[in-house]
Design a protein around this motif. Structure first.
Motif, PDB file in Angstrom:
ATOM      1  N   UNK A   1     -17.884 -16.253   0.864  1.00 14.68           N
ATOM      2  CA  UNK A   1     -16.408 -16.599   1.065  1.00 14.68           C
ATOM      3  C   UNK A   1     -15.881 -16.082   2.242  1.00 14.68           C
ATOM      4  N   UNK A   2     -14.870 -16.752   2.895  1.00 16.80           N
ATOM      5  CA  UNK A   2     -14.340 -16.080   4.119  1.00 16.80           C
ATOM      6  C   UNK A   2     -13.130 -15.828   3.820  1.00 16.80           C
ATOM      7  N   UNK A   3     -12.398 -14.559   4.309  1.00 15.32           N
ATOM      8  CA  UNK A   3     -11.068 -14.129   4.045  1.00 15.32           C
ATOM      9  C   UNK A   3     -10.458 -13.860   5.051  1.00 15.32           C
ATOM     10  N   UNK A   4      -9.300 -14.103   5.420  1.00 11.68           N
ATOM     11  CA  UNK A   4      -8.545 -14.084   6.658  1.00 11.68           C
ATOM     12  C   UNK A   4      -7.441 -12.822   6.359  1.00 11.68           C
ATOM     13  N   UNK A   5      -7.803 -11.705   7.170  1.00 19.54           N
ATOM     14  CA  UNK A   5      -6.784 -10.623   6.871  1.00 19.54           C
ATOM     15  C   UNK A   5      -7.353  -9.696   6.058  1.00 19.54           C
ATOM     16  N   UNK A   6      -6.865  -8.512   6.174  1.00 21.84           N
ATOM     17  CA  UNK A   6      -7.262  -7.137   5.519  1.00 21.84           C
ATOM     18  C   UNK A   6      -6.182  -6.324   5.098  1.00 21.84           C
ATOM     19  N   UNK A   7      -5.011  -7.036   4.494  1.00 16.87           N
ATOM     20  CA  UNK A   7      -4.001  -6.192   4.253  1.00 16.87           C
ATOM     21  C   UNK A   7      -3.885  -6.154   2.579  1.00 16.87           C
ATOM     22  N   UNK A   8      -2.855  -5.975   1.900  1.00 18.87           N
ATOM     23  CA  UNK A   8      -2.601  -5.847   0.376  1.00 18.87           C
ATOM     24  C   UNK A   8      -3.098  -6.991  -0.249  1.00 18.87           C
ATOM     25  N   UNK A   9      -2.935  -8.364   0.274  1.00 15.11           N
ATOM     26  CA  UNK A   9      -3.176  -9.399  -0.668  1.00 15.11           C
ATOM     27  C   UNK A   9      -4.789  -9.580  -0.119  1.00 15.11           C
TER      28      UNK A   9
ATOM     29  N   UNK B   1       0.691  -1.105   0.068  1.00 13.36           N
ATOM     30  CA  UNK B   1       0.008   0.102  -0.114  1.00 13.36           C
ATOM     31  C   UNK B   1       0.760   1.086   0.062  1.00 13.36           C
ATOM     32  N   UNK B   2       1.862   1.212   0.750  1.00 14.57           N
ATOM     33  CA  UNK B   2       2.768   2.229   0.880  1.00 14.57           C
ATOM     34  C   UNK B   2       3.453   2.853  -0.499  1.00 14.57           C
ATOM     35  N   UNK B   3       3.645   1.716  -1.400  1.00 11.68           N
ATOM     36  CA  UNK B   3       4.324   1.949  -2.767  1.00 11.68           C
ATOM     37  C   UNK B   3       3.426   2.880  -3.520  1.00 11.68           C
ATOM     38  N   UNK B   4       2.047   2.807  -3.276  1.00  4.73           N
ATOM     39  CA  UNK B   4       1.120   3.560  -4.244  1.00  4.73           C
ATOM     40  C   UNK B   4       1.406   5.085  -4.132  1.00  4.73           C
ATOM     41  N   UNK B   5       1.979   5.431  -3.300  1.00  3.49           N
ATOM     42  CA  UNK B   5       2.189   6.752  -2.914  1.00  3.49           C
ATOM     43  C   UNK B   5       3.683   7.291  -3.764  1.00  3.49           C
ATOM     44  N   UNK B   6       4.452   6.349  -4.150  1.00  3.29           N
ATOM     45  CA  UNK B   6       5.852   6.576  -4.522  1.00  3.29           C
ATOM     46  C   UNK B   6       5.968   6.394  -6.079  1.00  3.29           C
ATOM     47  N   UNK B   7       4.982   5.721  -6.799  1.00  9.30           N
ATOM     48  CA  UNK B   7       4.868   5.622  -7.975  1.00  9.30           C
ATOM     49  C   UNK B   7       3.523   6.007  -8.694  1.00  9.30           C
ATOM     50  N   UNK B   8       3.814   6.181 -10.126  1.00 10.26           N
ATOM     51  CA  UNK B   8       2.576   6.488 -10.774  1.00 10.26           C
ATOM     52  C   UNK B   8       1.288   5.397 -11.110  1.00 10.26           C
ATOM     53  N   UNK B   9       0.257   5.775 -10.893  1.00  9.16           N
ATOM     54  CA  UNK B   9      -0.917   4.767 -10.853  1.00  9.16           C
ATOM     55  C   UNK B   9      -1.770   5.262 -12.096  1.00  9.16           C
ATOM     56  N   UNK B  10      -1.282   4.898 -13.410  1.00 11.17           N
ATOM     57  CA  UNK B  10      -1.801   5.329 -14.620  1.00 11.17           C
ATOM     58  C   UNK B  10      -3.043   4.130 -14.837  1.00 11.17           C
ATOM     59  N   UNK B  11      -3.314   3.179 -14.120  1.00 14.17           N
ATOM     60  CA  UNK B  11      -4.321   2.150 -14.354  1.00 14.17           C
ATOM     61  C   UNK B  11      -5.287   2.166 -13.232  1.00 14.17           C
ATOM     62  N   UNK B  12      -5.320   3.192 -12.132  1.00 14.91           N
ATOM     63  CA  UNK B  12      -6.285   3.311 -11.169  1.00 14.91           C
ATOM     64  C   UNK B  12      -6.417   2.283 -10.321  1.00 14.91           C
ATOM     65  N   UNK B  13      -5.163   1.710 -10.074  1.00 13.06           N
ATOM     66  CA  UNK B  13      -5.098   0.729  -9.063  1.00 13.06           C
ATOM     67  C   UNK B  13      -5.678   1.083  -7.774  1.00 13.06           C
ATOM     68  N   UNK B  14      -5.366   2.526  -7.362  1.00 10.87           N
ATOM     69  CA  UNK B  14      -5.584   2.892  -5.969  1.00 10.87           C
ATOM     70  C   UNK B  14      -7.177   2.807  -5.643  1.00 10.87           C
ATOM     71  N   UNK B  15      -7.913   3.294  -6.831  1.00 11.20           N
ATOM     72  CA  UNK B  15      -9.471   3.152  -6.857  1.00 11.20           C
ATOM     73  C   UNK B  15      -9.947   1.751  -6.723  1.00 11.20           C
ATOM     74  N   UNK B  16      -9.114   0.713  -7.567  1.00 12.69           N
ATOM     75  CA  UNK B  16      -9.926  -0.465  -7.870  1.00 12.69           C
ATOM     76  C   UNK B  16      -9.472  -1.550  -6.907  1.00 12.69           C
ATOM     77  N   UNK B  17      -8.273  -1.373  -6.541  1.00 13.06           N
ATOM     78  CA  UNK B  17      -7.511  -2.550  -5.407  1.00 13.06           C
ATOM     79  C   UNK B  17      -7.030  -1.818  -4.273  1.00 13.06           C
ATOM     80  N   UNK B  18      -6.187  -0.758  -4.417  1.00 11.19           N
ATOM     81  CA  UNK B  18      -5.841  -0.062  -3.108  1.00 11.19           C
ATOM     82  C   UNK B  18      -4.345  -0.544  -2.696  1.00 11.19           C
ATOM     83  N   UNK B  19      -3.790  -1.547  -3.482  1.00 11.99           N
ATOM     84  CA  UNK B  19      -2.381  -1.936  -3.389  1.00 11.99           C
ATOM     85  C   UNK B  19      -1.673  -2.527  -4.554  1.00 11.99           C
TER      86      UNK B  19
END
Length: 269
Positions: A122-130, A68-86
């Motif tokens: 579905x059950x998902x364990x965790x709430x991070x980038x993956x 997630x931190x890398x999002x602020x340091x590189x360009x996001x030309x594909x809208x990853x911040x809005x779609x996935x957030x990591x």
């Protein structure tokens, strides 16, 4: 100096990515390298600055804790911040800019593409980038409901909300619902991390248990699922799948996926 790509994270010694990409580079006769680089959170910005100045750098894969931190340091030309957030992959564009993208979603979904998940639970364990990439993939196949188990329930609830998904956020350790798919998207069960102890008895006989952890390959969770004769997907499936997408971005050619069995045998030695 040879062209190269690498995987960055902290820790990074456990990563199998150099073995995967190295296998494909050798198989295709490409004169390039793929390395592992430990990068601390404090050094992430300096790392990308150095990459911009190195013409041989083709890109990098990103693992814990930088997705997630890398999002602020590189360009996001594909809208990853809005779609996935990591982001889990950064490449150099033709104009020299560093572009972030995410191959985790595709890598996660590939081994379960044959499942009919529309309207399922579905059950998902965790709430991070993956977990973000996994929820994105599940949202695209019409999953009906998602229960997220996480230490920080508010973070899990916010994640559900960000994807507009129906479901529940519950504390880690809560009893499992009778879900069709269980995914461990956390580091629990990884070598050097706390174990993941779940009671799988609420899962139906046709449930699928998927663990993104690959060190060890046979996690306690997968051993429990195997004992119940449930279908399982191990962490190498997602790792190889997302790596294949990144490899093509780095080196401009598809990896030889017809040699996956040989690659898996190498990785589990």
């Amino acid at each position: 100096m040879k062209p190269y790509a690498e995987v960055i994270g902290d820790p990074i010694a456990h990563s199998k990515s150099p073995a995967i990409h190295g296998f494909w580079l050798d198989a295709l006769g490409i004169d390039a390298e793929y390395r592992a680089m430990r990068v601390s959170p404090d050094g992430l910005a300096a790392y990308f600055d150095s990459c911009r100045a190195d013409p041989e750098w083709r890109g990098c894969n990103i693992t814990i804790p930088h997705k997630q931190a890398a999002l602020d340091l590189v360009e996001d030309r594909g809208g990853v911040r809005q779609s996935i957030g990591a982001v889990n992959t950064v490449i150099r564009a033709e104009d020299g800019a560093l572009i972030g993208t995410n191959t985790d979603a595709g890598g996660f979904y590939s081994p379960i593409a044959g499942l009919d998940l529309e309207g399922r639970h579905a059950v998902v364990i965790g709430a991070g980038g993956a977990a973000r990439a996994i929820l994105f993939a599940l949202s695209k196949v019409g999953i009906g409901r998602v229960t997220i188990l996480n230490r920080n329930v508010l973070k899990a609830a916010a994640l559900l909300s960000s994807f507009g998904m129906k479901g529940d956020a519950m504390p880690l350790g809560s009893p499992l619902p009778a879900a069709d798919l269980l995914v461990n998207a956390s580091v629990l069960g990884m070598d050097g991390q706390p174990s993941l102890d779940l009671d799988l008895s609420p899962l139906p006989e046709d449930a699928v248990v998927y663990d993104v952890v690959y060190a060890p390959l046979e996690t306690r969770l997968l051993a429990q699922a195997r004992a119940r004769e449930l279908d399982i997907v191990d962490g190498l499936e997602m790792l190889i799948g997302q790596a294949a997408l990144a490899f093509e971005l780095f080196f401009g050619v598809e990896p030889p996926r017809d040699r996956d069995e040989e690659l898996r045998a190498l990785l589990v030695k």
